[in-house]
Design an enzyme around this catalytic site. Sequence first.
Site, short mmCIF file in Angstrom:
data_model
loop_
_atom_site.label_atom_id
_atom_site.label_comp_id
_atom_site.label_asym_id
_atom_site.label_seq_id
_atom_site.Cartn_x
_atom_site.Cartn_y
_atom_site.Cartn_z
N PRO A 1 0.79 -1.24 0.00
CA PRO A 1 0.00 0.00 0.00
C PRO A 1 0.82 1.28 0.00
CG PRO A 1 0.29 -0.70 2.25
CD PRO A 1 1.10 -1.65 1.39
N ASP A 2 2.08 1.24 -0.45
CA ASP A 2 2.96 2.40 -0.26
C ASP A 2 2.40 3.69 -0.83
OD1 ASP A 2 6.22 1.42 0.36
OD2 ASP A 2 4.64 -0.03 0.12
N HIS A 3 1.90 3.62 -2.07
CA HIS A 3 1.45 4.86 -2.72
C HIS A 3 0.19 5.40 -2.06
CE1 HIS A 3 4.23 5.24 -6.16
NE2 HIS A 3 4.36 3.94 -5.99
N ALA B 1 1.09 6.98 1.27
CA ALA B 1 1.67 8.32 1.08
C ALA B 1 0.58 9.36 0.90
CB ALA B 1 2.61 8.31 -0.13
#
Length: 809
Positions: free
Chosen positions: A565-567, A570
């Site tokens: 889920p990094d994006h 962010a």
Amino acid sequence: MTSHALPLAGVRVLDLTNGKGELGTRLFADLGADVVRVESPGTDRSRGHGPVVDGVGLYHQVFNANKRSVALDLRRAEDRAEFLGRLVPGADICLTSLTPAEQAALGIEPATLLEHNPALVAVSLTDYGLTGPYRDRVGTEWTHLALGGVLSRSGDPGREPLMPPLDLAMQTAAVQAAWAALAAYWNRLETGAGDTVDVSVFESVVQGIDPGWGMAGSATGGVPAADGPRGRIDDGHKYPFFPCADGAVRLTLLSPRQWQGMFAWMGSPAEFADDRWNSLVTRFRESHVLYPAIGAMLRPKTRARIVAEAQRYGVAAAAVLTPREVAGNEHFAARGVFTRPPLAPGGRPVTVVDGLMEIDGVRAGHRGAAPEIGRDTAEVLADQAGRRPAPEPVTAAPRAPFAGLRVLDLGVIVAGGEAGRLFGDLGAEVLKVENLAAPDGSRQSMDGSAITPVFAWGNRNKLGFGLNVKDPRGRDLFLRLAAGSDVILSNFKPGTLHKLGISYEQLKEINPGIVVVESSAYGHTGPWSGNPGYGPLVRAATGVTGLWRYPEDEHRFQDDTTIFPDHVAARVAAIGALAKLVQRRGTAAGGTVHLAQTEVVLGQHAHVFAAESLAPGITVAHGNTGPGDAPRGVYPAAGDDEWLVVDVQGDEQWRSLAEVTGLDAARFPDAASRAAHREEIDAHLTAWSSALAPEEGTRRLQRAGVPAAKMTRITEFPDDPHLIARGTFRTAVHPLVGRPMPSENLPALFGRMPDPELRPAPLLGQHTREVAARLLGLGEAELDELFAAGVLQSDPRTAGLLAAAAAGK
């Protein structure tokens, strides 16, 4: 925390989401906005959105909490006049997820709403946007994952691609819509002018889940996904799984320090003592030798023991949990991630996720149940009588909304670096602060390049500032920078800022208005807070990994290539930071935002965990066979590894599909009969789709109103006619990257927001001298002294590399 103490208190949001996008407005409600749903029994789709357990629409209960409801049927002229004449003029933001045709029929397109309130931020979230050749296509979770490039990288080589689980596409789009809306609202506060915001699910997936032309994890070694093979690949060596006594665990061994911890944990075996094992390339290339040795050590141990031992040795590890295990996990319990309001019949409690972030140390989450339709009609309409936005000066010219803001970006890899880019793209001055001794891990390169396309995408529009904050002089310089800054972004291990002497408590003494955002894998408290964390471990710990598999293969998980889920994490971090800046306009005080990536995933899928609490075991790996109606699946198309996704939702779409493909619709008139004869229907559809190119199959079905999409590869995006028409990509050039780079543009189509600059990502410390002189007032002699002492820093290769690039070498 009361709504009045939350950062968006006083902001009025009209919520016309209807089965899609409710999470976006729920985020605003969690942050204190007065979110008013405008709905009617005859048009409501949220309450029937699954899962529905014991008669409770859990999607509605979870994502419409903390909101109010006004009963207006916008199909009726008098109700529409009430909406346009009384509600819209008093609102700050309006977000609808009605289709383009529905918006046009009701006369509530964003441009029309601005005629009734020029200061309004009018947001449309639709499948493909309000413009472009796909505008009127029908989309679903599955078709967006197919067309958005996620499906093409999921599954085993040589097999049919595997549909990812859960609601990744729709919930990522909801977050994207919230980010775009809040950015436009900030611009409204700065200029007095509202804006139109056109968000599409398709583009949100392209940008926000696995952007092939965007930032990726350090395990890629800087190699863009677009440079990979055409088919699916086995990337299991990057984030390996190991079976153990009570399930499976996942390890991440990316840095030399992590490898040294693993080596010590194994008992320092002689066969792995050679220095060459410090190399990531060696460990990947010879994983067939290394991983069996690790597996033999781990196999007899339990998941809990493995994770505890890994923490002691500094190795990143996580247990692969089921959704049921997640809800009862001790770490999430210690952090208060879940709450149990009485939402089911008879006051039966339901486990729901208590918000996605903490604001000023308090969880911004569930405060009140989702309303019945019209519960607050009289109250809201009475409040709106005579309410209008205060007169403000209007600057209608396009403007980068964050011009004048300064961000100190300590973020690393994807979740950290991406948050800084989001601010930089929209006009903020972003200083990427790094130390030569511990540079951002996303600078890793398989071929030794100083700048890779992956790093360049995630760190454009930033200035490189090299600083040793561990040195007292470096700390003092950082504090001087912070005194004139607005936001600090960090995703270090919890406690790191305090150890460096730059925690919020220390920073607010010199800048009471500073907003400090700290993001981590598991949160800043709880038993796992000290564990190293990466996206793959977050997926394992939140149940995503365990569901991402072919149903018949219980021991091979397929989320190797995704960076979810990094994006999206962010974007949630950026929303929290911007909300605090909105609040600061009235209070002059900054504050803190704490974010756990695990809780972003759980919050996006709060309805899933609510269903688990009422019906344990209901959430299982479905693979390519969608539950409920039929046909729902991934079907072969003509060509080499070409596939077509078809996702029928209801009787009308079934009849249309039957007419196009030659099926007898009357044989299976309802979802139950179709599900019972799924194999027969699938066999017929397979024969039909196999004779057609995927584009043609998509065209025929979409023309009939049936959700369908070809499996698109990321290399096809730059030539996609819809993405071209909407300007989703622009071409960036970096002097140290020897090729043009398709790069994502804005998160939505705005009426009054210019395209971002495409300034090249910096080498480490590339702008240190210029920034230190301009912002800190340092003279040449002092600069030379601080550089010589290693307090101020820059990559020693900088001048030579840039000179060679300028000379065309």
